[in-house]
Design a protein around this motif. Structure first.
Motif, PDB file in Angstrom:
ATOM      1  N   PHE A 268       0.714  -1.176  -0.223  1.00 21.53           N
ATOM      2  CA  PHE A 268      -0.007   0.083   0.414  1.00 21.53           C
ATOM      3  C   PHE A 268       0.608   1.166  -0.011  1.00 21.53           C
ATOM      4  CE2 PHE A 268      -2.379   3.182   2.026  1.00 21.53           C
ATOM      5  CZ  PHE A 268      -3.559   3.981   1.314  1.00 21.53           C
ATOM      6  N   GLY A 269       1.527   0.963   1.124  1.00 15.23           N
ATOM      7  CA  GLY A 269       2.989   2.659   0.945  1.00 15.23           C
ATOM      8  C   GLY A 269       3.766   2.982  -0.573  1.00 15.23           C
ATOM      9  N   LYS A 270       3.809   1.507  -1.785  1.00  6.31           N
ATOM     10  CA  LYS A 270       4.017   1.883  -2.672  1.00  6.31           C
ATOM     11  C   LYS A 270       3.295   2.677  -3.727  1.00  6.31           C
ATOM     12  CE  LYS A 270       7.328  -2.003  -2.183  1.00  6.31           C
ATOM     13  NZ  LYS A 270       8.262  -3.704  -2.432  1.00  6.31           N
ATOM     14  N   LEU A 271       2.447   1.946  -3.449  1.00  6.37           N
ATOM     15  CA  LEU A 271       1.259   1.743  -4.348  1.00  6.37           C
ATOM     16  C   LEU A 271       0.929   4.443  -4.576  1.00  6.37           C
ATOM     17  CD1 LEU A 271      -1.544   2.093  -6.283  1.00  6.37           C
ATOM     18  CD2 LEU A 271      -3.299   1.623  -3.953  1.00  6.37           C
ATOM     19  N   VAL A 272       1.499   4.711  -2.863  1.00  6.70           N
ATOM     20  CA  VAL A 272       1.058   5.074  -2.753  1.00  6.70           C
ATOM     21  C   VAL A 272       1.955   6.932  -3.067  1.00  6.70           C
ATOM     22  CG1 VAL A 272       1.158   7.311  -0.262  1.00  6.70           C
ATOM     23  CG2 VAL A 272      -0.479   5.885  -0.103  1.00  6.70           C
ATOM     24  N   LEU A 273       3.590   5.499  -3.149  1.00  6.72           N
ATOM     25  CA  LEU A 273       4.246   6.405  -3.719  1.00  6.72           C
ATOM     26  C   LEU A 273       4.001   7.058  -4.681  1.00  6.72           C
ATOM     27  CD1 LEU A 273       7.791   5.089  -1.918  1.00  6.72           C
ATOM     28  CD2 LEU A 273       6.325   7.481  -2.226  1.00  6.72           C
ATOM     29  N   ARG A 274       3.314   5.504  -5.240  1.00  7.90           N
ATOM     30  CA  ARG A 274       3.254   5.416  -7.317  1.00  7.90           C
ATOM     31  C   ARG A 274       2.124   7.084  -7.256  1.00  7.90           C
ATOM     32  NH1 ARG A 274       2.207   0.915  -7.761  1.00  7.90           N
ATOM     33  NH2 ARG A 274       0.137   1.363  -8.994  1.00  7.90           N
ATOM     34  N   ILE A 275       1.584   6.674  -7.206  1.00  7.19           N
ATOM     35  CA  ILE A 275       0.155   7.739  -7.389  1.00  7.19           C
ATOM     36  C   ILE A 275       0.500   9.135  -6.839  1.00  7.19           C
ATOM     37  CG2 ILE A 275      -2.476   8.397  -6.786  1.00  7.19           C
ATOM     38  CD1 ILE A 275      -3.054   5.772  -6.273  1.00  7.19           C
ATOM     39  N   ALA A 276       1.355   9.454  -5.584  1.00  7.60           N
ATOM     40  CA  ALA A 276       1.418  10.658  -5.420  1.00  7.60           C
ATOM     41  C   ALA A 276       2.455  11.041  -6.981  1.00  7.60           C
ATOM     42  CB  ALA A 276       2.086  10.652  -3.785  1.00  7.60           C
TER      43      ALA A 276
ATOM     44  N   PRO B 280       4.479   9.339 -15.750  1.00  6.54           N
ATOM     45  CA  PRO B 280       3.604   9.051 -14.933  1.00  6.54           C
ATOM     46  C   PRO B 280       2.861   8.018 -14.863  1.00  6.54           C
ATOM     47  CG  PRO B 280       4.477  10.988 -15.167  1.00  6.54           C
ATOM     48  CD  PRO B 280       4.915  10.279 -16.539  1.00  6.54           C
ATOM     49  N   LEU B 281       2.326   7.999 -15.834  1.00  4.61           N
ATOM     50  CA  LEU B 281       1.037   7.094 -16.624  1.00  4.61           C
ATOM     51  C   LEU B 281       1.814   5.104 -16.429  1.00  4.61           C
ATOM     52  CD1 LEU B 281      -0.020   8.108 -19.837  1.00  4.61           C
ATOM     53  CD2 LEU B 281      -1.620   8.640 -17.537  1.00  4.61           C
ATOM     54  N   MET B 282       2.995   5.130 -16.224  1.00  2.00           N
ATOM     55  CA  MET B 282       3.554   4.166 -16.153  1.00  2.00           C
ATOM     56  C   MET B 282       3.303   3.694 -14.474  1.00  2.00           C
ATOM     57  SD  MET B 282       6.831   4.252 -18.899  1.00  2.00           S
ATOM     58  CE  MET B 282       7.644   2.097 -18.253  1.00  2.00           C
ATOM     59  N   LEU B 283       3.454   4.454 -14.108  1.00  2.00           N
ATOM     60  CA  LEU B 283       3.741   5.043 -12.599  1.00  2.00           C
ATOM     61  C   LEU B 283       2.692   4.709 -12.156  1.00  2.00           C
ATOM     62  CD1 LEU B 283       6.903   7.815 -12.215  1.00  2.00           C
ATOM     63  CD2 LEU B 283       6.327   4.896 -10.965  1.00  2.00           C
ATOM     64  N   LEU B 284       1.858   5.338 -12.298  1.00  2.00           N
ATOM     65  CA  LEU B 284       0.041   5.111 -12.307  1.00  2.00           C
ATOM     66  C   LEU B 284      -0.922   4.113 -12.073  1.00  2.00           C
ATOM     67  CD1 LEU B 284      -1.532   9.332 -12.682  1.00  2.00           C
ATOM     68  CD2 LEU B 284      -1.130   8.394 -10.420  1.00  2.00           C
TER      69      LEU B 284
ATOM     70  N   GLY C 229       5.237  -2.614  -6.201  1.00  2.00           N
ATOM     71  CA  GLY C 229       4.179  -3.425  -4.940  1.00  2.00           C
ATOM     72  C   GLY C 229       2.752  -4.189  -6.030  1.00  2.00           C
ATOM     73  N   ARG C 230       2.232  -4.698  -4.943  1.00  2.00           N
ATOM     74  CA  ARG C 230       0.967  -5.536  -5.490  1.00  2.00           C
ATOM     75  C   ARG C 230      -0.070  -4.877  -6.204  1.00  2.00           C
ATOM     76  NH1 ARG C 230      -1.818  -9.257  -0.840  1.00  2.00           N
ATOM     77  NH2 ARG C 230      -1.482  -7.464  -0.162  1.00  2.00           N
ATOM     78  N   TYR C 231       0.497  -3.817  -5.953  1.00  5.22           N
ATOM     79  CA  TYR C 231      -1.063  -3.236  -6.394  1.00  5.22           C
ATOM     80  C   TYR C 231      -0.766  -2.602  -7.756  1.00  5.22           C
ATOM     81  CZ  TYR C 231      -2.860  -4.100  -1.732  1.00  5.22           C
ATOM     82  OH  TYR C 231      -2.942  -4.174  -0.116  1.00  5.22           O
ATOM     83  N   ALA C 232      -0.943  -3.563  -8.630  1.00  2.00           N
ATOM     84  CA  ALA C 232       0.575  -2.915  -9.891  1.00  2.00           C
ATOM     85  C   ALA C 232      -0.552  -3.936 -11.402  1.00  2.00           C
ATOM     86  CB  ALA C 232       1.771  -2.771  -9.757  1.00  2.00           C
ATOM     87  N   ILE C 233       0.276  -3.235 -12.812  1.00  2.00           N
ATOM     88  CA  ILE C 233      -0.507  -4.371 -13.200  1.00  2.00           C
ATOM     89  C   ILE C 233       0.466  -5.388 -13.745  1.00  2.00           C
ATOM     90  CG2 ILE C 233      -0.149  -3.879 -16.017  1.00  2.00           C
ATOM     91  CD1 ILE C 233      -2.368  -1.394 -16.227  1.00  2.00           C
TER      92      ILE C 233
END
Length: 131
Positions: free
Chosen positions: A9-17, A62-66, A124-128
């Motif tokens: 979840f922390g990795k997801l937050v970093l990626r989205i931010a 950024p789209l790759m990150l999101l 992280g796990r919440y990624a394509i």
């Protein structure tokens, strides 16, 4: 929530931010054009086509990150983009402090080092593609 889930979840937050904040800069470049960037590149004696790299660094990456699609590669592209931005625009501020006592390049530094962290940690796990 277990430790692994919190880390993902922390990795997801970093990626989205990082992805959202950098993408806003890219949208501005799409709306207003790359003329000023091309001027800076040419002023440094570099070929003008390098200005189009900003679209990779501020739109594609950024789209790759999101989405978490090849997020490590996206993060490396953002980091390279930030190094170019610092070199072309902010080099004179490298050792300066702002009026509040913080580093004059704290935003650019935060973008650069957040991108490096994502490149090292992965999406992280919440990624394509989770790599």
């Amino acid at each position: 929530m277990n430790q692994a889930a919190m880390q993902d979840f922390g990795k997801l937050v970093l990626r989205i931010a990082l992805g959202a904040l950098i993408l806003l800069h890219g949208i501005s470049k799409l709306k207003n054009g790359l003329g000023p960037i091309e001027g800076m590149v040419l002023a440094r004696g570099l070929p003008g086509f390098l200005a189009y790299g900003v679209l990779a660094g501020e739109v594609l990456a950024p789209l790759m990150l999101l989405f978490g699609a090849y997020a490590r590669i996206g993060a490396v592209i953002v980091a390279i983009n930030m190094l170019f931005a610092i070199a072309l625009v902010h080099m004179g501020q490298l050792g300066q402090l702002n009026d509040q006592g913080g580093w004059a390049l704290e935003l650019q530094g935060m973008f650069l080092f957040t991108a490096l962290a994502i490149a090292l940690f992965g999406p992280g796990r919440y990624a394509i593609n989770q790599r």
